[in-house]
Design a protein around this motif. Structure first.
Motif, mmCIF file in Angstrom:
data_model
loop_
_atom_site.group_PDB
_atom_site.id
_atom_site.type_symbol
_atom_site.label_atom_id
_atom_site.label_comp_id
_atom_site.label_asym_id
_atom_site.label_seq_id
_atom_site.Cartn_x
_atom_site.Cartn_y
_atom_site.Cartn_z
ATOM 1 N N MET A 1 5.766 4.327 -12.717
ATOM 2 C CA MET A 1 4.739 4.695 -11.742
ATOM 3 C C MET A 1 4.096 3.440 -11.144
ATOM 4 O O MET A 1 3.727 2.536 -11.883
ATOM 5 C CB MET A 1 3.669 5.508 -12.442
ATOM 6 N N ARG A 2 4.044 3.376 -9.862
ATOM 7 C CA ARG A 2 3.535 2.154 -9.252
ATOM 8 C C ARG A 2 2.092 2.361 -8.844
ATOM 9 O O ARG A 2 1.733 3.392 -8.318
ATOM 10 C CB ARG A 2 4.317 1.823 -7.963
ATOM 11 N N PHE A 3 1.299 1.383 -9.111
ATOM 12 C CA PHE A 3 -0.056 1.435 -8.597
ATOM 13 C C PHE A 3 -0.306 0.213 -7.753
ATOM 14 O O PHE A 3 -0.324 -0.892 -8.258
ATOM 15 C CB PHE A 3 -1.075 1.484 -9.729
ATOM 16 N N LYS A 34 -3.435 15.770 5.587
ATOM 17 C CA LYS A 34 -3.109 14.413 5.158
ATOM 18 C C LYS A 34 -2.224 14.318 3.917
ATOM 19 O O LYS A 34 -1.779 13.234 3.566
ATOM 20 C CB LYS A 34 -4.417 13.628 4.909
ATOM 21 N N CYS A 35 -1.990 15.413 3.218
ATOM 22 C CA CYS A 35 -1.202 15.338 1.975
ATOM 23 C C CYS A 35 0.009 16.271 1.976
ATOM 24 O O CYS A 35 1.055 15.944 1.422
ATOM 25 C CB CYS A 35 -2.049 15.681 0.745
ATOM 26 N N VAL A 36 -0.170 17.454 2.562
ATOM 27 C CA VAL A 36 0.795 18.540 2.327
ATOM 28 C C VAL A 36 2.138 18.330 3.036
ATOM 29 O O VAL A 36 3.153 18.892 2.627
ATOM 30 C CB VAL A 36 0.124 19.901 2.672
ATOM 31 N N SER A 37 2.178 17.453 4.054
ATOM 32 C CA SER A 37 3.484 17.211 4.671
ATOM 33 C C SER A 37 4.466 16.686 3.621
ATOM 34 O O SER A 37 5.660 16.967 3.689
ATOM 35 C CB SER A 37 3.373 16.240 5.843
ATOM 36 N N CYS A 38 3.974 15.959 2.628
ATOM 37 C CA CYS A 38 4.849 15.500 1.528
ATOM 38 C C CYS A 38 4.674 16.339 0.268
ATOM 39 O O CYS A 38 5.641 16.645 -0.413
ATOM 40 C CB CYS A 38 4.554 14.048 1.166
ATOM 41 N N HIS A 39 3.402 16.685 -0.045
ATOM 42 C CA HIS A 39 3.119 17.415 -1.289
ATOM 43 C C HIS A 39 3.192 18.914 -1.063
ATOM 44 O O HIS A 39 2.170 19.578 -0.922
ATOM 45 C CB HIS A 39 1.735 17.041 -1.841
ATOM 46 N N ARG A 40 4.386 19.443 -0.985
ATOM 47 C CA ARG A 40 4.601 20.880 -0.802
ATOM 48 C C ARG A 40 5.906 21.231 -1.506
ATOM 49 O O ARG A 40 6.716 20.343 -1.808
ATOM 50 C CB ARG A 40 4.681 21.221 0.689
ATOM 51 N N GLY A 69 -6.814 3.898 -2.460
ATOM 52 C CA GLY A 69 -6.078 3.788 -1.200
ATOM 53 C C GLY A 69 -4.572 3.897 -1.417
ATOM 54 O O GLY A 69 -3.790 3.741 -0.482
ATOM 55 N N TYR A 70 -4.143 4.193 -2.649
ATOM 56 C CA TYR A 70 -2.702 4.332 -2.905
ATOM 57 C C TYR A 70 -2.145 5.565 -2.178
ATOM 58 O O TYR A 70 -1.013 5.562 -1.714
ATOM 59 C CB TYR A 70 -2.475 4.433 -4.422
ATOM 60 N N MET A 71 -2.954 6.615 -2.094
ATOM 61 C CA MET A 71 -2.559 7.832 -1.385
ATOM 62 C C MET A 71 -3.626 8.135 -0.346
ATOM 63 O O MET A 71 -4.807 7.953 -0.637
ATOM 64 C CB MET A 71 -2.451 9.017 -2.351
ATOM 65 N N PRO A 72 -3.320 8.681 0.812
ATOM 66 C CA PRO A 72 -1.955 8.808 1.300
ATOM 67 C C PRO A 72 -1.400 7.436 1.633
ATOM 68 O O PRO A 72 -2.180 6.550 2.035
ATOM 69 C CB PRO A 72 -2.118 9.632 2.587
HETATM 70 C C1 HEC Z 1 4.170 10.323 3.006
HETATM 71 C C2 HEC Z 1 4.201 11.246 1.928
HETATM 72 C C3 HEC Z 1 2.934 11.440 1.098
HETATM 73 C C4 HEC Z 1 1.677 11.745 1.552
HETATM 74 C C5 HEC Z 1 1.226 11.972 2.977
HETATM 75 C C6 HEC Z 1 0.849 11.833 0.370
HETATM 76 N N1 HEC Z 1 1.596 11.589 -0.745
HETATM 77 FE FE1 HEC Z 1 0.936 11.582 -2.672
HETATM 78 N N2 HEC Z 1 2.781 10.984 -3.308
HETATM 79 C C7 HEC Z 1 3.902 10.891 -2.531
HETATM 80 C C8 HEC Z 1 5.042 10.525 -3.365
HETATM 81 C C9 HEC Z 1 6.479 10.344 -2.879
HETATM 82 C C10 HEC Z 1 4.551 10.385 -4.665
HETATM 83 C C11 HEC Z 1 5.343 9.998 -5.923
HETATM 84 C C12 HEC Z 1 5.737 8.561 -5.914
HETATM 85 C C13 HEC Z 1 4.630 7.618 -6.246
HETATM 86 O O1 HEC Z 1 3.757 7.936 -7.070
HETATM 87 O O2 HEC Z 1 4.666 6.516 -5.707
HETATM 88 C C14 HEC Z 1 3.115 10.679 -4.599
HETATM 89 C C15 HEC Z 1 2.280 10.635 -5.694
HETATM 90 C C16 HEC Z 1 0.971 11.128 -5.683
HETATM 91 C C17 HEC Z 1 0.134 11.235 -6.859
HETATM 92 C C18 HEC Z 1 0.537 10.793 -8.243
HETATM 93 C C19 HEC Z 1 0.372 9.281 -8.322
HETATM 94 C C20 HEC Z 1 1.174 8.678 -9.410
HETATM 95 O O3 HEC Z 1 1.090 7.474 -9.545
HETATM 96 O O4 HEC Z 1 1.891 9.429 -10.090
HETATM 97 C C21 HEC Z 1 -1.053 11.802 -6.464
HETATM 98 C C22 HEC Z 1 -2.233 12.155 -7.350
HETATM 99 C C23 HEC Z 1 -0.950 12.003 -5.036
HETATM 100 N N3 HEC Z 1 0.274 11.589 -4.598
HETATM 101 C C24 HEC Z 1 -1.963 12.539 -4.248
HETATM 102 C C25 HEC Z 1 -1.933 12.582 -2.846
HETATM 103 C C26 HEC Z 1 -3.031 13.027 -2.019
HETATM 104 C C27 HEC Z 1 -4.369 13.549 -2.567
HETATM 105 C C28 HEC Z 1 -2.630 12.904 -0.736
HETATM 106 C C29 HEC Z 1 -3.438 13.189 0.515
HETATM 107 C C30 HEC Z 1 -4.792 12.712 0.557
HETATM 108 C C31 HEC Z 1 -1.262 12.388 -0.749
HETATM 109 N N4 HEC Z 1 -0.879 12.201 -2.048
HETATM 110 C C32 HEC Z 1 -0.502 12.138 0.389
HETATM 111 C C33 HEC Z 1 3.976 11.093 -1.176
HETATM 112 C C34 HEC Z 1 2.884 11.350 -0.350
#
Ligand code: HEC
Length: 443
Positions: A1-3, A34-40, A69-72
């Motif tokens: 898992m990358r942070f 902001k999230c669901v295009s990927c998280h679905r 700021g890791y997500m989105p």
């Molecule tokens: C462009 C696609 C994308 C968007 C937009 C996105 N995510 Fe993600 N997210 C991912 C992917 C792919 C992973 C798994 C890979 C990683 O953790 O790097 C992830 C991982 C995560 C994790 C787990 C982190 C971890 O280290 O395991 C969380 C919590 C999360 N997202 C929350 C969100 C939230 C809340 C939003 C919106 C505010 C969001 N994401 C928007 C693609 C996205």
């Protein structure tokens, strides 16, 4: 898992404001946007955030990733230039999400039709695709623990020529699909698009020298006249990239007979056998596009006489440049900077003949894992006589956590397409300029 903690700007928002409690119905639109295009379900991310329970269950984790700021994932500096497909949270959205979590994830009035039907078609659009182009059979990714690169042909024959206003790549097996760059080709009438093989696998040598004529001959796409197929469209998919869509009246011509050729389809290393059946969704335009999208990919000039250009081991500041003069007025739609894992910084701007700077993009902390075809908010006019400048900086030292070599090694630059080499590309989607373009919104 990358942070990857990209910014400190966000700390300010983690306060304990809980004066009035926020309900789920207020944060759902933010998450949807902001999230669901990927998280679905069937999305690119590993879990869904479509429902209340999904959010509540992961709320502390979500608070962490949005505060850091890791997500989105969003890498460009929005102060330099902002984009229509910006996925980042505004300060207010971030504050609301965190406040909702801090105040105990109140559900409030249940949100009716939680899922809506936005993604029921499996597409990022709220629309059923007009055409699905799918691999003819699952590709079996060999369990050799190495990157695998293939070139794959998807033929198509339609009753008529059509016009496309959006195209979306849908990865089949998310655990191995890494990236894809593809072309849509029109062929001569006498070419049988279903003849010839479906794919070939690159070896190290062919990967270093991708040649159009070799590939077209291999797939039997050259007609009796000897004429090469004509490229109608060219684009790519990388993790995190959104669908490519164009405003009314702009698109590309889909010939009634042709192939979609995935020129470079990259699968990540796997130790167990994996199968992939990826596909493309195409959305037709209601009107015939009057304007055809152009595609340009620029690379830096090699200064070495022998063709070999290296980033030396431990060089943490290797810099490459692109300088291109524009001879006609053009309107830019999209911009896509590309480097591999040694990349650390990227900037592109144009200098007009009268010395005005047109800022295009800055990526202060390059991250190979999150790339995008960044869509401008409005078309950007580059007047004839301007020079496009781009600068890419690479870190081939041990302090780059993404460095594929430990200890660092000399790495070939601009040679080959595999992950262990490095490259610089600046890809632009553009149109010849027309008066008024700079007012056309791409939102
Ligand atoms: C462009 C696609 C994308 C968007 C937009 C996105 N995510 Fe993600 N997210 C991912 C992917 C792919 C992973 C798994 C890979 C990683 O953790 O790097 C992830 C991982 C995560 C994790 C787990 C982190 C971890 O280290 O395991 C969380 C919590 C999360 N997202 C929350 C969100 C939230 C809340 C939003 C919106 C505010 C969001 N994401 C928007 C693609 C996205």
């Amino acid at each position: 898992m990358r942070f990857v903690i990209t910014s400190f700007l966000f700390f300010a928002s983690c306060n304990l404001l809980v004066a009035q409690s926020i309900a789920y119905s207020q944060v759902k639109p933010i998450v949807d946007a902001k999230c669901v295009s990927c998280h679905r379900t069937d999305g690119y991310a590993p879990f869904s955030l479509e429902r209340f329970d999904d959010l509540k269950k992961r709320s502390l984790f979500i608070k962490h990733v949005v505060s850091t700021g890791y997500m989105p994932p969003w890498k460009p500096n929005n102060h330099y230039r902002s984009f229509a497909n910006d996925k980042s949270l505004t300060a207010e959205e971030r504050r609301m999400l965190i406040e909702w979590i801090d105040s105990g994830c109140v559900e409030g009035k249940p949100v009716i039709n939680q899922l809506g039907n936005k993604y029921s078609s499996g597409s990022q659009f709220n629309r059923k695709p007009d055409l699905v182009l799918q691999m003819s059979a699952p590709f079996e990714v060999p369990p050799i623990n190495q990157n695998v690169y293939i070139c794959y042909k998807i033929p198509f024959e339609l009753p008529n020529d059509t016009f496309v206003s959006a195209i979306e790549f849908v990865p089949g097996n998310k655990s191995v699909v890494h990236h894809a760059s593809y072309q849509i080709l029109a062929v001569e009438d006498d070419v049988n698009v279903n003849a010839g093989p479906a794919y070939f696998m690159y070896d190290a040598d062919t990967l270093n020298r991708v040649k159009d004529d070799h590939d077209y001959r291999y797939f039997k796409l050259i007609g009796q006249s000897g004429a090469m197929p004509i490229e109608m469209y060219h684009n790519g998919w990388l993790p995190g990239t959104s669908v490519q869509q164009y405003p009314k009246g702009i698109g590309f011509h889909l010939p009634k007979k042709g192939v979609l050729l995935i020129r470079n389809f990259h699968y990540s290393p796997t130790a167990i056998p994996q199968k992939d059946l990826s596909k493309f969704y195409l959305f037709f335009s209601e009107v015939q596009p009057e304007r055809k999208i152009g595609f340009a990919a620029f690379k830096p000039k090699n200064p070495t006489a022998d063709g070999k250009w290296y980033i030396k081991a431990n060089d943490s500041n290797f810099t490459a440049y692109i300088n291109v003069k524009f001879h006609n007025d053009v309107s830019l739609l999209n911009i896509n900077p590309h480097m591999h894992r040694l990349g650390k910084y990227f900037i592109a701007y144009a200098l007009t003949a009268t010395n005005d700077t047109i800022k295009l993009i800055e990526i202060p902390n390059w991250d190979f894992n999150w790339q995008e075809f960044y869509r401008f908010q409005k078309m950007v006019k580059i007047p004839a006589g301007s020079v496009l400048h781009a600068e890419a900086i690479y870190d081939n030292s041990a302090s780059n956590p993404e460095n594929p070599h430990n200890p660092p090694q000399d790495v070939l630059f601009e040679w080959g397409m595999n992950d262990d080499s490095e490259m610089m590309r600046l890809v632009l989607l553009y149109l010849p300029y027309q008066v008024g373009d700079e007012k056309i919104s791409l939102e």
